[in-house]
Write an enzyme that holds these catalytic residues in place. Structure first.
Site, PDB file in Angstrom:
ATOM      1  N   SER A  96      -4.521   0.119  -1.952  1.00  0.00           N
ATOM      2  CA  SER A  96      -3.703   0.208  -2.791  1.00  0.00           C
ATOM      3  C   SER A  96      -4.051   0.819  -4.010  1.00  0.00           C
ATOM      4  O   SER A  96      -3.983   1.945  -3.934  1.00  0.00           O
ATOM      5  CB  SER A  96      -3.477  -1.446  -3.280  1.00  0.00           C
ATOM      6  OG  SER A  96      -2.363  -1.695  -3.857  1.00  0.00           O
ATOM      7  N   HIS A 229       0.609  -5.816   3.367  1.00  0.00           N
ATOM      8  CA  HIS A 229      -0.133  -5.089   2.466  1.00  0.00           C
ATOM      9  C   HIS A 229      -1.574  -5.254   2.642  1.00  0.00           C
ATOM     10  O   HIS A 229      -2.565  -4.403   2.476  1.00  0.00           O
ATOM     11  CB  HIS A 229       0.362  -5.227   1.316  1.00  0.00           C
ATOM     12  CG  HIS A 229      -0.230  -4.569   0.022  1.00  0.00           C
ATOM     13  ND1 HIS A 229       0.075  -3.140  -0.181  1.00  0.00           N
ATOM     14  CD2 HIS A 229      -1.073  -4.829  -1.099  1.00  0.00           C
ATOM     15  CE1 HIS A 229      -0.549  -2.315  -0.964  1.00  0.00           C
ATOM     16  NE2 HIS A 229      -1.228  -3.547  -1.665  1.00  0.00           N
TER      17      HIS A 229
END
Length: 262
Positions: A96, A229
């Site tokens: 990320s 995610h």
């Protein structure tokens, strides 16, 4: 105390260091994350891969230090700290926010003639495809709601008001870094780049993953993963097997990832 420590001691957590490793794998955490997210990876990686993680200021054992809120400051400090570990081949892994931090650190190391031979970027668009955002200037509730959205699972930290107040400053500064970061075009590296692309992640689409090719002079390698995610939590061992296979040149025995050389 922080002022008495060297740059490396403040920024680098050496979870495993050996005399003659084949690789040193350096990990960079997501927004709101810390070095300890990677601590238990050391026992699950092959013994000839050292494991280090970058500790951003303002959290855990650096809680008393001011958080950083811009990419150049963060990447420059981390790259300086890593120079002392560059006597062995370096590989960087970032998830990320950590993906673009790792890329910017690799750029700065290259400028100092320190090669990052392998860059692993996970669940984040290429530098020229940043989505921006304003959550860093919004309410605390909006920030916490976004963390809940991405985590996809109950998180006791988010339900404890006292812990949230401790966690929010570093989270807000991290969001500011990622939401204000941009590059019109990436500086191409000699590093091989492997993109870990979780196919159900709303934070990245396939075009944004493939766009990492512009950041490398080598052919891009894309690994597709089932998951959202934080796929790397549910599929921790498979991810570590994939990292080891890429670094040591062996295929993992079982992995849900599908790699494409582009």
């Amino acid at each position: 105390m922080a002022g008495l420590l060297s740059q490396g001691e403040r920024w680098v957590r050496p979870y495993r260091l050996t005399p003659m490793p084949r690789w040193r794998l350096v990990c960079f955490a997501h927004a709101g994350g810390s070095a300890s997210f990677f601590r238990d990876w050391a026992s699950a990686l092959p013994a000839d891969i050292d494991l280090l993680a970058i500790q951003y200021p303002g959290r855990e054992d650096r809680f008393g230090e001011a958080c950083l809120s811009d990419m150049p400051s963060l990447a420059e400090a981390a790259s300086v700290a890593l120079r002392g570990y560059a006597d062995r081949p370096l590989a960087l892994f970032g998830h990320s926010l950590g993906a673009v931090v790792a890329y910017e650190v690799a750029v700065r190391l290259a400028q100092q003639a320190i090669a990052v031979e392998q860059l692993f970027v996970s669940a984040h668009p290429a530098p020229q495809c940043q989505r921006g955002g304003q959550l860093h200037s919004g309410t605390d509730q909006a920030l916490l709601d976004d963390v809940r959205r991405l985590s996809g699972r109950p998180n006791p930290l988010l339900e404890d008001p006292a812990l949230c107040q401790m966690f929010l400053p570093s989270l807000r500064h991290d969001y500011q870094i990622v939401e204000t970061y941009s590059r019109a075009a990436p500086q191409p590296l000699n590093s091989r780049i492997t993109v870990f692309y979780p196919e159900q992640d709303p934070e990245i689409d396939l075009d944004e993953a493939l766009a990492w090719q512009a950041a490398s002079l080598q052919p891009l390698h894309l690994q597709r993963w089932q998951g959202e995610h934080f796929y790397l939590i549910e599929q921790r061992q498979a991810l570590l097997d994939a990292l080891a296979a890429s670094l040591l040149g062996r295929r993992p025995l079982t992995s849900p990832a599908l790699e494409e050389a582009l």
